[in-house]
Design a protein around this motif. Structure first.
Motif, mmCIF file in Angstrom:
data_model
loop_
_atom_site.group_PDB
_atom_site.id
_atom_site.type_symbol
_atom_site.label_atom_id
_atom_site.label_comp_id
_atom_site.label_asym_id
_atom_site.label_seq_id
_atom_site.Cartn_x
_atom_site.Cartn_y
_atom_site.Cartn_z
ATOM 1 N N LEU A 141 35.970 40.635 42.061
ATOM 2 C CA LEU A 141 36.090 40.798 43.511
ATOM 3 C C LEU A 141 34.870 41.526 44.065
ATOM 4 O O LEU A 141 34.483 41.331 45.217
ATOM 5 N N ALA A 142 34.226 42.348 43.227
ATOM 6 C CA ALA A 142 33.019 43.062 43.656
ATOM 7 C C ALA A 142 31.884 42.093 43.987
ATOM 8 O O ALA A 142 30.940 42.468 44.683
ATOM 9 N N GLY A 143 31.979 40.862 43.507
ATOM 10 C CA GLY A 143 30.994 39.844 43.857
ATOM 11 C C GLY A 143 31.283 39.175 45.182
ATOM 12 O O GLY A 143 30.471 38.383 45.663
ATOM 13 N N ILE A 144 32.431 39.503 45.783
ATOM 14 C CA ILE A 144 32.836 38.937 47.068
ATOM 15 C C ILE A 144 32.885 40.000 48.155
ATOM 16 O O ILE A 144 32.397 39.786 49.274
ATOM 17 N N ARG A 145 33.463 41.159 47.815
ATOM 18 C CA ARG A 145 33.579 42.270 48.748
ATOM 19 C C ARG A 145 32.771 43.450 48.211
ATOM 20 O O ARG A 145 33.030 43.924 47.106
ATOM 21 N N PRO A 146 31.786 43.947 48.957
ATOM 22 C CA PRO A 146 30.959 45.061 48.460
ATOM 23 C C PRO A 146 31.782 46.304 48.141
ATOM 24 O O PRO A 146 32.753 46.613 48.833
ATOM 25 N N MET A 147 31.371 46.977 47.100
ATOM 26 C CA MET A 147 32.036 48.196 46.659
ATOM 27 C C MET A 147 30.963 49.249 46.360
ATOM 28 O O MET A 147 30.034 48.989 45.600
ATOM 29 N N ALA A 148 31.061 50.385 47.011
ATOM 30 C CA ALA A 148 30.062 51.435 46.828
ATOM 31 C C ALA A 148 29.918 51.785 45.353
ATOM 32 O O ALA A 148 30.885 51.753 44.598
ATOM 33 N N VAL A 181 36.823 32.822 37.977
ATOM 34 C CA VAL A 181 37.944 33.706 38.303
ATOM 35 C C VAL A 181 37.347 35.043 38.738
ATOM 36 O O VAL A 181 36.444 35.570 38.084
ATOM 37 N N ALA A 182 37.842 35.578 39.853
ATOM 38 C CA ALA A 182 37.326 36.844 40.387
ATOM 39 C C ALA A 182 38.467 37.847 40.512
ATOM 40 O O ALA A 182 39.133 37.920 41.553
ATOM 41 N N PRO A 183 38.720 38.618 39.460
ATOM 42 C CA PRO A 183 39.775 39.631 39.546
ATOM 43 C C PRO A 183 39.264 40.918 40.188
ATOM 44 O O PRO A 183 38.063 41.199 40.199
ATOM 45 N N SER A 184 40.211 41.685 40.707
ATOM 46 C CA SER A 184 39.896 43.030 41.181
ATOM 47 C C SER A 184 40.089 43.993 40.007
ATOM 48 O O SER A 184 39.750 43.649 38.876
ATOM 49 N N VAL A 185 40.659 45.137 40.242
ATOM 50 C CA VAL A 185 40.802 46.149 39.189
ATOM 51 C C VAL A 185 41.888 45.716 38.203
ATOM 52 O O VAL A 185 43.055 45.566 38.571
ATOM 53 N N VAL A 186 41.489 45.501 36.960
ATOM 54 C CA VAL A 186 42.390 45.033 35.911
ATOM 55 C C VAL A 186 42.711 46.193 34.978
ATOM 56 O O VAL A 186 41.869 47.061 34.729
ATOM 57 N N LYS A 187 43.928 46.199 34.466
ATOM 58 C CA LYS A 187 44.358 47.288 33.585
ATOM 59 C C LYS A 187 43.748 47.110 32.191
ATOM 60 O O LYS A 187 44.389 46.685 31.237
ATOM 61 N N SER A 243 45.781 41.217 43.752
ATOM 62 C CA SER A 243 46.988 41.873 44.250
ATOM 63 C C SER A 243 46.969 42.035 45.773
ATOM 64 O O SER A 243 47.548 42.972 46.318
ATOM 65 N N GLY A 244 46.270 41.135 46.457
ATOM 66 C CA GLY A 244 46.188 41.198 47.915
ATOM 67 C C GLY A 244 45.187 42.188 48.449
ATOM 68 O O GLY A 244 45.096 42.393 49.667
ATOM 69 N N GLN A 245 44.382 42.780 47.574
ATOM 70 C CA GLN A 245 43.457 43.839 47.984
ATOM 71 C C GLN A 245 42.466 43.373 49.041
ATOM 72 O O GLN A 245 42.169 44.094 49.993
ATOM 73 N N SER A 246 41.964 42.142 48.920
ATOM 74 C CA SER A 246 40.944 41.655 49.854
ATOM 75 C C SER A 246 41.504 41.388 51.243
ATOM 76 O O SER A 246 40.734 41.215 52.198
ATOM 77 N N THR A 261 29.389 61.922 47.779
ATOM 78 C CA THR A 261 29.359 60.512 47.443
ATOM 79 C C THR A 261 30.776 59.952 47.488
ATOM 80 O O THR A 261 31.722 60.572 47.043
ATOM 81 N N THR A 262 30.941 58.744 48.049
ATOM 82 C CA THR A 262 32.257 58.121 48.099
ATOM 83 C C THR A 262 32.206 56.747 47.476
ATOM 84 O O THR A 262 31.191 56.091 47.434
ATOM 85 N N LEU A 263 33.348 56.337 46.967
ATOM 86 C CA LEU A 263 33.501 55.011 46.381
ATOM 87 C C LEU A 263 34.612 54.309 47.150
ATOM 88 O O LEU A 263 35.761 54.738 47.108
ATOM 89 N N SER A 264 34.281 53.265 47.877
ATOM 90 C CA SER A 264 35.273 52.553 48.674
ATOM 91 C C SER A 264 35.872 51.414 47.869
ATOM 92 O O SER A 264 35.141 50.584 47.338
ATOM 93 N N ILE A 265 37.182 51.372 47.761
ATOM 94 C CA ILE A 265 37.853 50.290 47.063
ATOM 95 C C ILE A 265 38.137 49.206 48.076
ATOM 96 O O ILE A 265 39.139 49.224 48.773
ATOM 97 N N ILE A 266 37.205 48.236 48.207
ATOM 98 C CA ILE A 266 37.391 47.165 49.180
ATOM 99 C C ILE A 266 37.038 45.820 48.560
ATOM 100 O O ILE A 266 36.326 45.765 47.580
#
Length: 266
Positions: A141-148, A181-187, A243-246, A261-266
């Protein structure tokens, strides 16, 4: 419907995490599986043990971030099995670091693992994949939505998403389908390290940053890979598993460490 049983599948970076679950899922479908690791031979052997509970398989140690490593993987795969039908480009490396602080060594490592491995392996295996085979690329998902803090990782993952579209066109005359396949945060260890980096719990992450209230399991990514391999009318496409994050906008940033410094989960 593409028949996986009896085919040979190569999964790069399959010593643990998502790659391991993909290897096991394909073995359950009856594929002969080539497990690949760069250094962690014990992890690779454990994946191979799990694979052999369902089907035949081998383990090949090779650094797929290099051309020679990909060629070695091709040779050893063909030595064991006469034909290769499926390639899953899973090898990846996620390191969070401010863009301006990233040195050349880390840049080369990130680009090599996340981008060049896809280029090299897709070329080397693309020449020999047979019987209407396919390639599946594991992006993010980081390849679709930027993440700090993930600028290099996200840039490489964005590149391989676009590469899947180009390869779908170029390899169509060879009857090779290419999807991503573009997953977000995987366990996995990588995903859990990101949660730790944010100083939040898994439950808090799920409640604040997803619609389903939970992290993605690696088995769910493996299920998507199997679906794309079987679905003969799908090529040049990306399945997002997040999981609907985007769909959520304006997500709060989490403070990282004791600085600004911040890390945005987007």
């Amino acid at each position: 419907m593409y028949e996986i049983k009896g085919k040979t599948a190569v999964i790069t970076g399959s010593g643990r995490g998502i790659g391991r679950e993909i290897a096991i899922a394909l073995a359950k479908e009856g594929a002969r599986v080539v497990v690949n690791v760069k250094k962690r031979v014990d992890d690779g052997n454990e994946t191979l043990r799990r694979v052999r509970e369902y089907s035949d398989g081998i383990m090949v140690q090779a650094d797929v971030s290099t051309r020679q490593g990909c060629r070695d993987l091709v040779k050893k795969s063909l030595d064991a099995y006469d034909k290769i039908h499926i390639l899953v480009n899973n090898a990846g490396l996620g390191i969070g670091m401010p863009f301006l602080d990233t040195d050349d060594r880390l840049i080369e490592k990130m680009i090599g693992t996340n981008l060049m491995s896809n280029i090299y392996c897709s070329q080397e295996f693309g020449r020999i994949i047979q019987d209407n085979g396919c390639i599946v690329i594991i992006s993010s998902l980081a390849g679709i939505r930027p993440m700090a803090m993930l600028s290099l990782y996200g840039t490489a993952k964005a590149a391989i998403l676009k590469m899947a579209e180009y390869l779908a066109i170029e390899l169509a005359p060879k009857h090779i389908r290419v999807n991503a396949v573009a997953p977000s945060v995987v366990k996995t260890k990588m995903g859990e390290s990101l949660i730790d980096f944010l100083h939040i719990s898994e439950e808090e992450y799920g409640l604040k940053h997803t619609l389903t209230g939970k992290m993605i399991m690696p088995e769910e990514v493996a299920d998507a890979v199997v679906f794309l391999i079987k679905s003969q009318s799908i090529t040049g496409q990306t399945i997002v598993i997040d999981s609907g994050q985007s769909l959520l906008s304006g997500l709060p940033s989490e403070t990282v460490g004791n600085n600004s410094t911040t890390l945005s989960i987007i």
